[in-house]
Write a protein that holds these residues in place. Structure first.
Motif, mmCIF file in Angstrom:
data_model
loop_
_atom_site.group_PDB
_atom_site.id
_atom_site.type_symbol
_atom_site.label_atom_id
_atom_site.label_comp_id
_atom_site.label_asym_id
_atom_site.label_seq_id
_atom_site.Cartn_x
_atom_site.Cartn_y
_atom_site.Cartn_z
ATOM 1 N N HIS A 35 0.849 -1.194 0.000
ATOM 2 C CA HIS A 35 0.000 0.000 0.000
ATOM 3 C C HIS A 35 0.882 1.240 0.000
ATOM 4 C CE1 HIS A 35 -3.295 2.697 0.722
ATOM 5 N NE2 HIS A 35 -2.732 3.144 1.823
ATOM 6 N N LEU A 54 -6.189 5.031 2.264
ATOM 7 C CA LEU A 54 -6.931 3.999 3.006
ATOM 8 C C LEU A 54 -6.717 4.238 4.498
ATOM 9 C CD1 LEU A 54 -6.309 0.555 1.234
ATOM 10 C CD2 LEU A 54 -8.468 1.774 1.471
ATOM 11 N N GLY A 97 -11.566 1.459 -4.272
ATOM 12 C CA GLY A 97 -11.191 0.093 -4.625
ATOM 13 C C GLY A 97 -9.980 -0.352 -3.837
ATOM 14 N N GLY A 98 -9.357 -1.423 -4.316
ATOM 15 C CA GLY A 98 -8.240 -1.989 -3.594
ATOM 16 C C GLY A 98 -6.877 -1.742 -4.208
ATOM 17 N N ASP A 99 -6.829 -1.072 -5.363
ATOM 18 C CA ASP A 99 -5.521 -0.947 -6.005
ATOM 19 C C ASP A 99 -5.247 0.438 -6.584
ATOM 20 O OD1 ASP A 99 -7.340 -1.075 -8.061
ATOM 21 O OD2 ASP A 99 -6.438 -2.801 -9.048
ATOM 22 N N CYS A 101 -4.022 3.051 -4.743
ATOM 23 C CA CYS A 101 -3.202 3.830 -3.812
ATOM 24 C C CYS A 101 -2.054 4.561 -4.511
ATOM 25 C CB CYS A 101 -2.679 2.949 -2.685
ATOM 26 S SG CYS A 101 -1.769 1.499 -3.224
#
Length: 141
Positions: A35, A54, A97-99, A101
């Motif tokens: 991250h 995040l 989302g998760g990607d 960063c």
């Protein structure tokens, strides 16, 4: 890198601080547990501003203690009384989302540089991409 070669990491951070001692802000893109986070160090205010897309209250950054050690050594070499760095979590845009960063780190950097450019204060900013590259290469190898 921080876990595998802590002394080399601290020495590199100390050299980076000395080389950029006249900068008002030092931008440090930082990756931990896959991250990306943007750290903005103000040498004059003795503060690290954390831009985390995040934001989590339970996040403890592994770089805190090594950066503090490098910062303290830097101050002593400069003949300045050592003090602890303050860490401030900044309100900033959050990823959904998760990607995303890495995108957000670049967005924060762009916004900060644009603001400083408009304030005619851009000459005092150092973006330490060498530090990121060094740490990524050491982590991969």
């Amino acid at each position: 890198m921080l876990h595998h070669e802590p002394v080399a990491s601290i020495n590199y951070m100390q050299r980076t601080l000395r080389a950029n001692r006249n900068m008002k802000y030092i931008m440090l893109p930082y990756i931990e547990n896959q991250h990306w986070i943007l750290l903005v160090l103000s040498l004059y205010k003795r503060t690290v501003y954390v831009f985390d897309s995040l934001r989590r209250s339970d996040r403890s950054l592994a770089i805190k203690e090594p950066l503090h050690t490098a910062y303290t050594s830097f101050l002593l070499l400069e003949g300045i009384k050592a003090t602890k760095l303050s860490w401030v979590s900044m309100k900033c845009a959050q990823q959904t989302g998760g990607d995303e960063c890495g995108y957000f780190v670049m967005k924060y950097m762009f916004q900060i540089v644009r603001f400083l450019y408009q304030a005619n204060d851009l000459k005092k900013v150092c973006i330490c991409c060498k530090l990121v590259t060094y740490m990524i290469l050491k982590f991969i190898n």
